[in-house]
Design a protein around this motif. Structure first.
Motif, PDB file in Angstrom:
ATOM      1  N   GLU A   1       0.820  -1.202   0.000  1.00 52.94           N
ATOM      2  CA  GLU A   1       0.000   0.000   0.000  1.00 52.94           C
ATOM      3  C   GLU A   1       0.856   1.254   0.000  1.00 52.94           C
ATOM      4  O   GLU A   1       0.584   2.216  -0.729  1.00 52.94           O
ATOM      5  N   ARG A   2       1.902   1.259   0.796  1.00 54.79           N
ATOM      6  CA  ARG A   2       2.777   2.440   0.859  1.00 54.79           C
ATOM      7  C   ARG A   2       3.527   2.642  -0.454  1.00 54.79           C
ATOM      8  O   ARG A   2       3.685   3.773  -0.911  1.00 54.79           O
ATOM      9  N   VAL A   3       3.998   1.548  -1.043  1.00 52.40           N
ATOM     10  CA  VAL A   3       4.712   1.658  -2.312  1.00 52.40           C
ATOM     11  C   VAL A   3       3.776   2.144  -3.409  1.00 52.40           C
ATOM     12  O   VAL A   3       4.110   3.039  -4.194  1.00 52.40           O
ATOM     13  N   SER A   4       2.588   1.560  -3.467  1.00 54.19           N
ATOM     14  CA  SER A   4       1.616   1.947  -4.485  1.00 54.19           C
ATOM     15  C   SER A   4       1.209   3.409  -4.350  1.00 54.19           C
ATOM     16  O   SER A   4       1.006   4.100  -5.354  1.00 54.19           O
ATOM     17  N   ALA A   5       1.105   3.890  -3.106  1.00 55.76           N
ATOM     18  CA  ALA A   5       0.684   5.270  -2.885  1.00 55.76           C
ATOM     19  C   ALA A   5       1.669   6.274  -3.460  1.00 55.76           C
ATOM     20  O   ALA A   5       1.298   7.400  -3.795  1.00 55.76           O
ATOM     21  N   LEU A   6       2.917   5.883  -3.610  1.00 53.15           N
ATOM     22  CA  LEU A   6       3.942   6.769  -4.170  1.00 53.15           C
ATOM     23  C   LEU A   6       4.259   6.424  -5.625  1.00 53.15           C
ATOM     24  O   LEU A   6       5.298   6.824  -6.152  1.00 53.15           O
ATOM     25  N   ASP A   7       3.328   5.704  -6.272  1.00 54.90           N
ATOM     26  CA  ASP A   7       3.516   5.301  -7.669  1.00 54.90           C
ATOM     27  C   ASP A   7       4.747   4.428  -7.852  1.00 54.90           C
ATOM     28  O   ASP A   7       5.390   4.460  -8.897  1.00 54.90           O
ATOM     29  N   GLY A   8       5.072   3.652  -6.840  1.00 56.74           N
ATOM     30  CA  GLY A   8       6.249   2.797  -6.901  1.00 56.74           C
ATOM     31  C   GLY A   8       5.901   1.384  -7.308  1.00 56.74           C
ATOM     32  O   GLY A   8       4.763   1.063  -7.657  1.00 56.74           O
ATOM     33  N   GLU A   9       6.899   0.525  -7.274  1.00 63.46           N
ATOM     34  CA  GLU A   9       6.728  -0.878  -7.637  1.00 63.46           C
ATOM     35  C   GLU A   9       7.339  -1.761  -6.554  1.00 63.46           C
ATOM     36  O   GLU A   9       8.387  -1.434  -5.989  1.00 63.46           O
ATOM     37  N   LEU A  10       6.676  -2.883  -6.289  1.00 66.92           N
ATOM     38  CA  LEU A  10       7.156  -3.867  -5.330  1.00 66.92           C
ATOM     39  C   LEU A  10       7.226  -5.228  -6.012  1.00 66.92           C
ATOM     40  O   LEU A  10       6.267  -5.655  -6.636  1.00 66.92           O
ATOM     41  N   ARG A  11       8.380  -5.876  -5.876  1.00 72.72           N
ATOM     42  CA  ARG A  11       8.520  -7.236  -6.389  1.00 72.72           C
ATOM     43  C   ARG A  11       8.998  -8.129  -5.254  1.00 72.72           C
ATOM     44  O   ARG A  11       9.943  -7.791  -4.537  1.00 72.72           O
TER      45      ARG A  11
END
Length: 272
Positions: free
Chosen positions: A173-183
Motif C-alpha cells: 500500500e505504501r509503495v503503491s501510494a507513491l507510484d512505486g513498484e514492489l517485487r
C-alpha cells in the motif's frame, strides 16, 4: 457533506503522523522486548538498556515532527543513517542479524515524504521478519538512480512469502501510494527478496473526496468500515464477502481516491 479543504488537509496530515508514530512505537517496543529477552544481559543491564531505548524514543517523539521532515529534502545517506539508527536496538539486542549496504553519497537528495515512506517500509518488513521468526539474517540496501530510490531486502528465512501475504499488504500500500513498484521473489529454503522502486518525484497531492469519486455501493460500505477502523477480516465478516474480496475493494479505494495509505482512507471515511 465533505469536509472543507483545510479541514481535510489537517485530517490527512494527522493520519500520516499517526501512521508514522505507530511504526516508530512498534520498533521501540520490539527493541525493548529484544533487550528483555537477551540472555546475555543480567536484570540490571537489561533495565538500563531498555530505559535508554525508551528515553531516546520519547525525546525523538517530543522534538521532531513528521510535518517538518516531510517538507525538507534529506540526503540519501542521511536518510539511510536515520533508518539504521531506528533499527540499532534490534541490531544490538535482537536475534535478527542485519547487514546494511550504504547508498552512494552522490545520490540525489530524497523528498521528505519519500524518505519517510522508505524508512517505514523497511521497518515494517523487519518487524514482519521478527514476528515470523524463521530468518536469522537480513540484508538491507538502498541505491539511487537519479529518478528513483531503490530499496532491496533479502533474508535467509524459509522463503515462503508472496506479494499477497498480509505481512506484505502495508508495504504494498505504501509503495503503491507513491507510484512505486514492489517485487517479491521467494525461493523455498533460500529466503525472500524484496525489490522496491520509489520515484523521487511522487505525484502531486490532490484533494481527496469520497463524494466526488465514482464508488460502487459496496466500495462505499467498505470505505465506511475502513473509516471506523475495521481491518480487512472484520470488513469481510460484516459484509459477508471473502477476505480477498475485501482486500480487492480496499485496493480499489486507494486507487480511486488517490489515497497514499490506509490511514488516509480512514481520514476520508471520517470526512464524508
Amino acid at each position: 457533506m465533505d469536509a472543507a479543504p483545510a479541514t481535510r488537509a489537517l485530517l490527512l496530515e494527522h493520519a500520516r503522523t499517526v501512521a508514522e508514530q505507530a511504526d516508530r512505537h512498534a520498533v521501540t517496543l520490539e527493541s525493548v522486548l529484544a533487550i528483555l529477552r537477551a540472555g546475555r544481559l543480567d536484570d540490571r543491564a537489561a533495565r538500563t538498556a531498555a530505559i535508554d531505548v525508551a528515553a531516546t524514543a520519547l525525546v525523538e517523539l517530543r522534538t521532531a515532527t513528521d510535518g517538518q521532515r516531510a517538507s525538507m529534502l534529506e540526503p540519501v545517506t542521511g536518510a539511510f543513517d536515520r533508518l539504521r539508527s531506528d533499527l540499532r536496538p534490534l541490531v544490538r539486542f535482537g536475534e535478527l542479524e542485519m547487514q546494511f549496504v550504504e547508498p552512494p553519497s552522490s545520490g540525489r537528495a530524497l523528498p521528505g515524504e519519500v524518505a519517510l515512506a522508505a524508512r517505514a517500509i523497511v521497518r515494517i518488513a523487519v518487524l514482519a521478519l521478527v514476528d515470523a521468526g524463521d530468518a536469522r539474517r537480513v540484508r538491507i540496501q538502498w541505491d539511487c538512480d537519479g529518478l528513483n530510490l531503490l530499496v532491496n531486502l533479502r533474508d535467509d528465512g524459509a522463503g515462503g512469502a508472496s506479494a499477497n501475504d498480509d505481512a506484505m499488504r502495508p508495504i504494498a500500500e505504501r509503495v503503491s501510494a507513491l507510484d512505486g513498484e514492489l517485487r517479491v521473489d521467494a525461493t523455498p529454503g533460500w529466503g525472500t527478496a524484496l525489490a522496491i522502486r520509489i520515484p523521487l518525484d511522487p505525484p502531486a497531492p490532490h484533494e481527496l473526496s469520497a463524494g466526488d469519486a465514482e464508488l460502487t455501493a459496496r466500495e462505499r460500505d467498505v470505505l465506511r468500515l475502513v473509516g471506523a477502523g475495521r481491518r480487512n477480516q472484520d470488513i469481510a465478516d460484516e459484509l459477508g464477502i471473502s477476505l480477498n474480496t475485501a482486500k480487492y475493494h480496499v485496493s480499489n479505494l486507494l486507487r480511486k481516491l488517490g489515497a497514499r495509505s490506509r490511514a488516509e482512507l480512514v481520514a476520508i471515511g471520517h470526512g464524508g
